[in-house]
Write an enzyme that holds these catalytic residues in place. Structure first.
Site, PDB file in Angstrom:
ATOM      1  N   ARG A 594       0.735  -1.230  -0.060  1.00 53.96           N
ATOM      2  CA  ARG A 594      -0.332  -0.298  -0.137  1.00 53.96           C
ATOM      3  C   ARG A 594       0.479   0.977   0.082  1.00 53.96           C
ATOM      4  O   ARG A 594       2.288   1.593   0.202  1.00 53.96           O
ATOM      5  CB  ARG A 594      -1.029  -0.375   0.822  1.00 53.96           C
ATOM      6  CG  ARG A 594      -2.129  -1.093   1.234  1.00 53.96           C
ATOM      7  CD  ARG A 594      -2.841  -0.285  -0.685  1.00 53.96           C
ATOM      8  NE  ARG A 594      -3.446   0.675   0.150  1.00 53.96           N
ATOM      9  CZ  ARG A 594      -5.005   0.858   0.707  1.00 53.96           C
ATOM     10  NH1 ARG A 594      -5.582  -0.821   0.976  1.00 53.96           N
ATOM     11  NH2 ARG A 594      -5.335   1.741   0.664  1.00 53.96           N
ATOM     12  N   LYS A 599       5.813   4.234   4.421  1.00 52.65           N
ATOM     13  CA  LYS A 599       6.373   2.782   3.900  1.00 52.65           C
ATOM     14  C   LYS A 599       7.637   3.062   2.666  1.00 52.65           C
ATOM     15  O   LYS A 599       8.087   2.838   1.918  1.00 52.65           O
ATOM     16  CB  LYS A 599       4.791   2.248   2.816  1.00 52.65           C
ATOM     17  CG  LYS A 599       4.577   1.406   3.814  1.00 52.65           C
ATOM     18  CD  LYS A 599       3.214   0.637   3.579  1.00 52.65           C
ATOM     19  CE  LYS A 599       2.243   0.265   4.055  1.00 52.65           C
ATOM     20  NZ  LYS A 599       2.847  -1.632   5.004  1.00 52.65           N
ATOM     21  N   THR A 701       4.874  -8.394   5.994  1.00 51.34           N
ATOM     22  CA  THR A 701       4.153 -10.047   5.714  1.00 51.34           C
ATOM     23  C   THR A 701       5.258 -10.112   4.032  1.00 51.34           C
ATOM     24  O   THR A 701       5.751 -10.709   3.662  1.00 51.34           O
ATOM     25  CB  THR A 701       3.249 -10.542   5.367  1.00 51.34           C
ATOM     26  OG1 THR A 701       2.425  -9.381   5.124  1.00 51.34           O
ATOM     27  CG2 THR A 701       2.820 -10.531   6.593  1.00 51.34           C
TER      28      THR A 701
END
Ligand code: 26Q
Length: 861
Positions: A594, A599, A701
């Site tokens: 996303r 991030k 993940t």
């Protein structure tokens, strides 16, 4: 296999019954196909021969779908395959449920607002070990299995990590044979489909079951009625006790759809039960009779809106009535379902309830279940407060997935008053007992502490803090990676951890090796079959057997040949989806996740600009060719995130068409990133970008999926990256940037991004470039918002502070890639070291530390 009596199914979204379990073929044969998917005779499951499978597909094509081999579209073929697979799955489902009912087993109920299942066909075929049987059956009919499986829409009923984690956990629960069920929402529209127009994200609806979903089965016999709104009446009984009577003003029907999830080698089948909201016709009828036809229609529309759409935010959506209604709706339906099943065996004797039931809250999204279970036990089942509260606190456990303050769910009290008046009373009571009990005992007369720990946040708009409710009601609270769990305990809920030190624990996330290796990377799976034996998908630790081969040149070659083939396939996909030619010999450097400032896709972009500048400033310069691959969806209202997508696309456009740099650098943004694309991208990656600001990514993940598939991590010491490099070796990865402690120290000291801008000419140049019209001809400033956020708005995620270190790490990537042997060695060691990150290990941790479940072999007769 198809029953003679199987009916032609009605077309779209109609109630479908399970295909008859009567089989026409003998159950004697074993598969003739041999390969990595159909490899064992370990399971006691019936496996059809190629001929039998072919017959079954043809029968379903003709009799269930009503077409013929000549006329059938790919979609029809796919449906026929699914119906053929379902015959194997449903039989196993019935056996699983009979085994569990017969043993009155303890089960976990996994409550999650999201289940990002992706496609199921290849996965189910692999788990049943009939992939090649199916492939050969289709081939004998002149049909290509890949073309067929590509017809399947993704079930995108989730935003990202949290939803995909739930899907991996259901796979592991089924594989490990633990009694379990996943409960969620049957969204009519999953996460939006992303289109890129003129470089910008455009959201389009995703109606994943427009033409029906052949995996799901409606269960009308388990419909529930869910009350909402209205008021609470205090009724005084003759003995003076007060009974609370809730007079709701609406009843909504909750219709369950079951999706069977088959464990590896058909070990057992776990059900994902998703609730669809429908109007309650009976209830509406009264309005209708009273002359309110239009009102009745409106009410019908309102009821059916509840499960219409997945909220596309992966952080918060503040104060939306519909979102709270969704959460309550699926929790209330699930709890009624749980109680109904429990009472079949226990006849309203609740003394065994907590020994039979565990309920896991996947983040706070289902936290309202705490109040609803209290309400059901108090008001409907007649338990007293203490007995009900004891049950609740024995049953619930809560997983936290984020530390971001804005992502901690809070709901305005006034919404509760309107929607859930009785639940609000119960929450007040839970809160009062907590503040006057645990808090008063530990911090007597400390109003500051009361205000801090209260479930209710005081202020102009009083709010219900769902995380506090979850912590107070749960026997365990876990984070999703070691570092994250430590921060949950020490920084997010320190006072709660003082009150209940044993309540806090860690369960590091994991991913299913069935989907993320066996099914998506058959080439590598084949190598593991050879080296580790064919049970590695069940015992991922055994992949460590590949480590000694890391130094062997011939094995390195085979490993890197697999990677190369995957890169060739991805290059073709990129050509198809983006129109960009990329060289499979180049480094494939991938960041797919996303889009979020924490991030730091824009850190990646700044490095790309820097590299591009280097190439332009010296036209003779030769570098290792590199392809930077992005995939990301931004929340529709997250303007800066959308600007970053735009920047990636515009910068990519300019770079990809600049002949001066001789194709040494390419930048591609693959639109509509989703599970099925991840399955193509991840096996082809050389470098896995995991570059969040330390302390912000709870776990991650995809970092695990990439490493399993032989990519090297270029990452910060954040989330599960820390544990990944502890397993695979820092020397085999590229770690850079500030640590959690250093981030906190820098912020405490007062971080000034201008210092970095002014002292690093390189960094200054790339930031200033964003203000020009170089990438957006005729539109100077079109990319300026990124620069502004990094300078004028304080660079909250320390992009500039980590830039130099990131640049150096990239240079190390290039250096290592030049040394083919050393790179291959590192890639092999990474892949061979990921045993810990199987979701089977995570589930065993949950089972031992939280759920206390026993697994049951499923009887085959
Ligand atoms: C909340 C309120 C209203 C609307 C939406 C939401 C919402 C929806 C989704 C809030 C959060 C999410 C998703 C969070 C998420 O995916 N978190 C990720 O969880 C992964 C699994 O544990 C971790 O690996 C990631 O680090 C974490 O970011």
């Amino acid at each position: 296999m198809a029953s003679k009596h199987s009916k032609k199914s009605a077309p779209v979204q109609t109630v479908k019954t399970v295909a008859s379990q009567e089989t026409e073929v003998a159950k004697s044969a074993v598969t003739t196909a041999v390969d990595n998917c159909d490899c064992s005779n370990e399971s006691d499951l019936f496996k059809p021969t190629v001929e039998q499978f072919k017959q079954s597909i043809v029968n379903h094509l003709r009799r269930t779908i009503g077409t013929s081999e000549k006329k059938a579209s790919n979609l029809a073929w796919w449906q026929a395959v699914v119906y053929a697979v379902n015959e194997l799955v449903f039989e196993r489902l019935t056996q699983t449920q009979a085994t569990h009912a017969g043993n009155d087993t303890r089960a976990v109920n996994y409550l999650s607002a999201e289940f990002l299942m992706g496609r199921l066909t290849v996965n189910n075929l692999c788990n049943l070990e009939v992939y090649n049987t199916c492939k050969d059956a289709l081939a004998s009919l002149g049909v290509d299995i890949n073309a067929i499986c590509d017809e399947e829409p993704d079930m995108a009923l989730g935003n990202g990590g949290l939803g995909r984690l739930a899907a991996c956990y259901i796979d592991s629960l089924a594989t490990l044979k633990y009694p379990s069920i996943g409960y969620g929402l049957h969204y009519e529209n999953g996460l939006f489909r992303q289109e890129i127009r003129g470089g910008r994200q455009v959201e389009r609806p995703d109606s994943w079951r427009e033409y029906g979903c052949p995996w799901e089965v409606c269960r009308p016999e388990s419909v529930q009625e869910i009350p909402v709104g209205g008021y609470v009446e205090d009724q005084v009984a003759p003995d003076g006790t007060i009974h609370k009577v809730w007079h709701p003003d609406h009843i909504i029907k909750a219709v369950p759809w079951d999706i069977p999830v088959v464990g590896f080698r058909g070990s057992s089948v776990t059900v994902l039960r998703l609730w669809e909201s429908r109007a309650n016709e009976q209830f509406n009828w009264d309005v209708f009779n009273a002359g309110g036809y239009v009102d009745a229609q409106e009410e019908k529309a309102a009821s059916e809106t509840i499960s219409k759409v997945l909220y596309p935010n992966d952080s918060t959506e503040a104060g939306k009535m519909l979102r709270l209604t969704q959460q309550y709706f699926f929790c209330a339906a699930s709890l009624r379902d749980i109680l109904r099943r429990y009472n079949r065996a226990h006849h309203h004797d609740y003394s065994a309830f907590a020994s039979k039931i565990a309920i896991q809250l996947n983040d706070t999204h289902p936290a309202i279940a705490v109040a609803e279970l209290m309400r059901l036990l108090l008001d409907e089942e007649g338990l007293n407060w203490d007995s009900a509260w004891k049950i609740v606190t024995d049953v619930f456990a809560y997983t936290n997935h984020t530390l971001l303050p804005e992502a901690l769910e809070k709901w305005p009290v006034y919404l509760f008053e309107r929607l859930l008046p009785r639940h609000l009373e119960i929450i007040y009571e839970i809160n009062a007992r907590f503040l006057d009990g645990e808090v008063a005992r530990k911090w007597p007369n400390d109003n500051g502490m009361r205000a801090k720990l209260s479930i209710i946040e005081e202020g102009p708009c009083r709010m219900v803090r769902m995380a506090h409710l979850s912590v107070i009601a749960s026997r365990r609270v876990n984070g999703v990676a070691e570092i994250h769990s430590q921060l949950v305990r020490e920084q997010l809920f320190p006072e709660f951890a003082q009150i209940w030190p044993d309540r806090f624990c860690n369960v590091t996330n994991g991913v299913t090796p069935r989907r993320w290796l066996l099914a998506c990377n058959p080439g590598l799976a084949e190598l593991y079959n050879e080296v580790s034996g064919k049970d590695w998908p069940l015992h991922l630790d055994s992949c460590a057997k590949m480590r000694p081969f890391a130094d062997k040149p011939d094995f390195q070659k085979r490993f890197m040949d697999v990677k190369y083939k995957n890169k060739v396939a991805l290059a073709a996909e990129i050509k198809k989806l983006c129109g960009v030619e990329v060289d499979p010999h180049a480094i494939f450097d991938v960041q797919v996740k996303r889009l979020h400032e924490y991030k730091r896709q824009h850190l990646n972009l700044l490095y790309i600009l820097h590299l591009y500048r280097e190439l332009l400033s010296d036209p003779t310069k030769t570098i290792v060719p590199q392809v930077f691959i992005f995939g990301a969806k931004a929340a529709p209202a997250y303007t800066l995130a959308k600007d970053i997508i735009y920047a990636i696309n515009k910068i990519g456009e300019r770079i990809n068409n600049d002949h001066r740099i001789r194709n040494q650098l390419k930048v591609v943004f693959i639109p509509n990133y989703r599970v099925s694309l991840a399955e193509k991208i991840i096996p082809a990656a050389d470098v896995s970008e995991q570059i969040s600001t330390a302390g912000y990514e709870a776990s991650g993940t995809s970092n695990m999926k990439f490493a399993m598939n032989g990519a090297l991590t270029l990452g910060t010491m954040d989330g599960a990256n820390i544990e990944i490099v502890a397993e695979a070796g820092e020397e085999n990865n590229f770690i850079f940037g500030l640590s959690v402690q250093e981030v906190q120290d820098l912020k405490a000291k007062g971080y000034n991004p201008w210092d970095f801008y002014n002292s690093d000419a390189d960094l200054k140049a790339v930031l200033d470039w964003l203000d020009t019209d170089y990438f957006t001809p005729g539109q100077p400033g079109a990319l300026s918002s990124i620069k502004r956020s990094l300078l004028d708005h304080g660079d909250p995620f320390l992009v500039l502070a980590d830039f130099a270190s990131y640049r150096d790490a990239h240079k190390r990537v290039e250096e290592l890639y030049k040394d083919k042997e050393r790179w291959a060695r590192a890639a092999i060691i990474n892949s061979a070291s990921m045993g810990k990150f199987s979701s089977d290990r995570s589930i065993e941790d949950y089972v031992h530390n939280i759920w206390s479940l026993k697994s049951y072999d499923v009887n085959n007769k």
